[in-house]
Design an enzyme around this catalytic site. Structure first.
Site, PDB file in Angstrom:
ATOM      1  CB  SER A 250      30.646  32.396  39.546  1.00 13.29           C
ATOM      2  OG  SER A 250      31.092  32.820  38.276  1.00 13.29           O
ATOM      3  CE  LYS A 251      34.221  29.065  43.309  1.00 14.90           C
ATOM      4  NZ  LYS A 251      33.120  28.153  43.387  1.00 14.90           N
ATOM      5  NE  ARG A 252      30.973  32.273  34.820  1.00 14.27           N
ATOM      6  CZ  ARG A 252      30.251  33.316  34.431  1.00 14.27           C
ATOM      7  NH1 ARG A 252      30.795  34.267  33.708  1.00 14.27           N
ATOM      8  NH2 ARG A 252      28.992  33.388  34.751  1.00 14.27           N
ATOM      9  CG  HIS A 253      32.135  37.509  37.988  1.00 17.17           C
ATOM     10  ND1 HIS A 253      31.247  36.508  38.268  1.00 17.17           N
ATOM     11  CD2 HIS A 253      31.597  38.219  36.987  1.00 17.17           C
ATOM     12  CE1 HIS A 253      30.203  36.632  37.468  1.00 17.17           C
ATOM     13  NE2 HIS A 253      30.392  37.650  36.690  1.00 17.17           N
ATOM     14  N   GLY A 254      36.859  36.754  38.776  1.00 13.78           N
ATOM     15  CA  GLY A 254      38.129  37.228  39.304  1.00 13.78           C
ATOM     16  C   GLY A 254      38.385  36.736  40.706  1.00 13.78           C
TER      17      GLY A 254
END
Length: 477
Positions: A250-254
Site C-alpha cells: 500500500s501507499k505507506r510502503h513508500g
RNA sequence: GGCCCCAUCGUCUAGCCUGGUCUAGGACAACAGAUUUUCGAUCUGUGAACUGGGGUUCAAAUCCCCAUGGGGUCACCA
C-alpha cells in the site's frame, strides 16, 4: 473469443500491486489474441476523482499496456465508466426487487456498525443478520411510508458454490455463512458486487483475472450471475503483492505508485519485466526478458499461488540492466529534463552540448538504476563539488601531495586530454611517486570529483578536460 | 472469531500436477576472489531453503491428513 478486463477504481494512484493485475490481464489477452478492456469502477462518488482516471490511463500507456475498449477509446459495449451506467444497474435492481430476489433494508449505517462491533467483540462473524429480509407486510408498509433511507440487499440463497479457479483449482464456499449483501446504496448507486457482475455479463467478459482479495467475494458474484441467468465467467485469482513487512502493498510502503517510478526515471520495460517476475517466471529461467518474447509461452495456470514480497533492490538491479543496454540517444532524451531541473544544462535545448552530454551519460549509466540518479552521478561534471573535511585532510597528506603535484606537472606539459593520455601520465606519476593502485588513484579521484565513488577516472578526466583538471588540482597544492 | 487461500535459501523463484535423474537449480542481496595500475561497474566463486508431525510407498520437496504460521474476506470501499 477471449475478453478480459482491468477494472480499477479511480480513488488513488495506480501502484505496483494493481498495475501487476493489469499486466497479467493484458498478457493473457495477448496470448490468446483476445480483447483487453479497461473499465473504470467509479461508483464510489465520494472517493472517485477524474484526475486519478486520467493518471491511471497515462500510467498504463507509459508501461506499454494498450486496450481495445475503454473510456478513452470507446467500444461497442460501452460506456466503460460505471458512473455512466447507473440506469442499467437501477433497472436490473428494480427487476430483482419485483422478482423477490432482493429487498429493502432500513438499517442505518450506525446501527450496522454497532452490531458489527458487538459481533466482533463476542467472537462472532461481523456479518449482516438479514433482519430486514422477512418483514411482515405491515412492517414493510410502515417503513415505506416513513420515508426512511434504505439500501437494497440481495437475498443470498443457501447453497454450496463450487467453481474452478484457473490458478487455484476447485474452490468451495458455503453461502449460508454469507449475509445478504447490499447491491444498491441508499444514494441509488450500485455496490461493487452488483456493478461488477452486471458489467461483466453485459460486456461479455469471459475471464475474470483479479487479485486474491476477491476470492472470498467470488461466491457472491456467482450467485448474482445465476440471478441474472448468466453463466459465470472463468475466474483466475492472482496472488497478492506484499511490502517488506508482509502486509498488503500500500501507499505507506513508500513510493510504489507507477507515476512515482516514472518520475524517478525508471524505464517502463524494466518495471514491466519486474512486475511479471512477481508470481511468474519464464521457462528458460531468465530473469530479464522482453514481453514480446514471452507472450507465446505465458500460461496463467503456471502462476504462483503464494503471495510475494516486493523487492526494491531487485527492481533496481533489473532496471539498471535495462539502462546499461538502452540506446544512448534515448537515455539522452530522458536525462535532459532532470539535468535542466538541476540547473546543470540550459533550458534551451539548442544551447546544450549534446555530444559532451552523451559522453557523460555513457560514463555514468553503469552506476544508476533510474534516470533521476543521473543528477547525483553527473554533478561532478557540472558543479564545483565541495570537498569534505576528511578529504581535505587526506589530500594534504605527504603521499597525496606528491601524487597531486606530480600529476599536475604532467598536466602542465599538455594541451589536451584523452583517456589514453590520462593512462599514460598516470603511468609516469606512478613511476615518480612509487605509489600505485588505489593509493595512486584515490587522491586524484577525490581532488577531481570530491567523491570516493564514480565512473572510470580516465573518462572523468577526459570529460572534465585539461583545464578543469588543472584548476581542480591547483586548489589542493 | 467464522469462512477461504497459501507455505522451497533473507527476497523473487525452478522442481510439485505425471513420486526416484534433487547430496534441491537459477536470480537479487550478502560475502570472498579475479579483473580494471582506482571506488564503482564487470566476471568467477562461497554461504544460504523443502514450516513441523503423522501417514501412503521399495522410494516423498513432490500424494493424503493434522498442526503451526502467513495472508485474504466477512462495509451503504473496490
Amino acid at each position: 473469443m477471449v475478453r478480459v478486463r482491468f477494472a480499477p477504481s479511480p480513488t488513488g494512484l495506480l501502484h505496483i500491486g494493481n498495475a501487476r493485475v493489469a499486466v497479467f490481464n493484458w498478457l493473457f489477452a495477448k496470448r490468446l489474441q483476445g480483447t483487453f478492456i479497461l473499465r473504470i469502477e467509479d461508483t464510489d462518488v465520494a472517493r472517485s476523482e477524474k484526475k486519478y482516471m486520467t493518471q491511471l490511463i497515462e500510467d498504463l500507456h507509459w508501461l506499454g499496456i494498450t486496450w481495445q475498449e475503454g473510456p478513452d477509446v470507446g467500444g461497442q459495449y460501452g460506456p466503460y465508466l460505471q458512473s455512466e451506467r447507473l440506469h442499467i444497474y437501477n433497472d436490473l435492481c428494480q427487476k430483482f426487487l419485483k422478482e423477490g430476489m432482493a429487498y429493502k433494508c432500513y438499517c442505518t449505517p450506525e446501527e450496522l456498525e454497532e452490531r458489527r462491533r458487538i459481533a466482533r467483540h463476542t467472537g462472532k462473524p461481523p456479518r449482516y443478520d438479514n433482519r430486514c429480509r422477512n418483514f411482515t407486510d405491515t412492517q414493510k408498509e410502515a417503513f415505506e411510508t416513513s420515508g426512511l433511507n434504505y439500501t437494497i440487499r440481495f437475498k443470498v440463497p443457501d447453497e454450496l458454490v463450487v467453481f474452478d479457479d484457473l490458478i487455484r483449482g476447485t474452490c468451495q464456499f458455503d453461502t449460508s455463512l454469507t449475509g445478504d449483501f447490499v447491491i444498491m446504496r441508499s444514494d441509488g448507486t450500485p455496490s461493487f458486487h452488483f456493478a461488477v457482475t452486471i458489467d461483466d455479463t453485459l460486456m461479455n467478459i469471459t475471464h475474470v483475472i483479479r487479485g486474491e482479495d476477491h476470492l472470498s467475494n467470488t461466491p457472491c458474484h456467482i450467485l448474482l450471475f445465476h440471478a441474472l441467468k448468466q453463466k459465470p465467467p472463468q475466474f483466475a485469482h492472482l496472488s497478492l503483492t506484499m511490502g517488506a513487512d508482509r502486509a498488503l502493498l500500500s501507499k505507506r510502503h513508500g513510493a510504489f505508485s507507477i507515476s512515482e517510478y516514472r518520475k524517478l526515471g525508471y524505464l517502463p520495460e524494466g518495471l514491466l519485466n519486474y512486475m511479471m517476475m512477481l508470481g511468474w517466471s519464464p521457462k528458460d529461467k531468465k530473469e530479464k526478458f522482453k514481453v514480446g518474447d514471452i507472450i507465446d509461452t505465458f500460461e496463467i495456470n503456471s502462476m504462483s499461488k503464494a503471495s510475494s514480497v516486493f523487492d526494491q533492490q531487485k527492481l533496481d538491479w533489473l532496471s539498471g540492466q535495462y539502462i546499461r543496454e538502452a540506446d544512448l540517444e534515448r537515455l539522452l532524451t530522458l536525462a535532459i529534463p532532470y539535468l535542466q531541473e538541476a540547473g546543470f544544462v540550459s533550458t534551451e535545448e539548442s544551447k546544450i552540448d549534446l555530444s559532451k552530454l552523451k559522453l557523460i551519460i555513457d560514463a555514468v549509466r553503469g552506476n544508476i538504476s533510474c534516470m533521476s540518479q543521473i543528477v547525483h552521478e553527473s554533478e561532478i561534471f557540472f558543479k564545483d563539488v565541495v570537498i569534505s573535511e576528511n578529504h581535505v585532510e587526506f589530500l594534504s597528506s605527504e603521499t597525496s601531495q606528491s601524487i597531486l603535484s606530480a600529476f599536475y606537472m604532467e598536466l602542465q606539459k599538455l594541451n589536451n586530454l584523452s583517456p589514453e593520455i590520462f593512462k599514460d601520465i598516470l603511468k609516469t606519476v606512478q613511476k615518480e611517486t612509487k605509489v600505485n593502485g588505489k593509493g595512486l588513484y584515490m587522491p586524484i579521484r577525490i581532488a577531481l570529483t570530491g567523491r570516493e565513488h564514480g565512473p572510470e577516472l580516465y573518462s572523468v578526466a577526459n570529460i572534465l578536460g585539461i583545464n578543469a583538471c588543472k584548476t581542480k588540482i591547483e586548489r589542493f597544492l
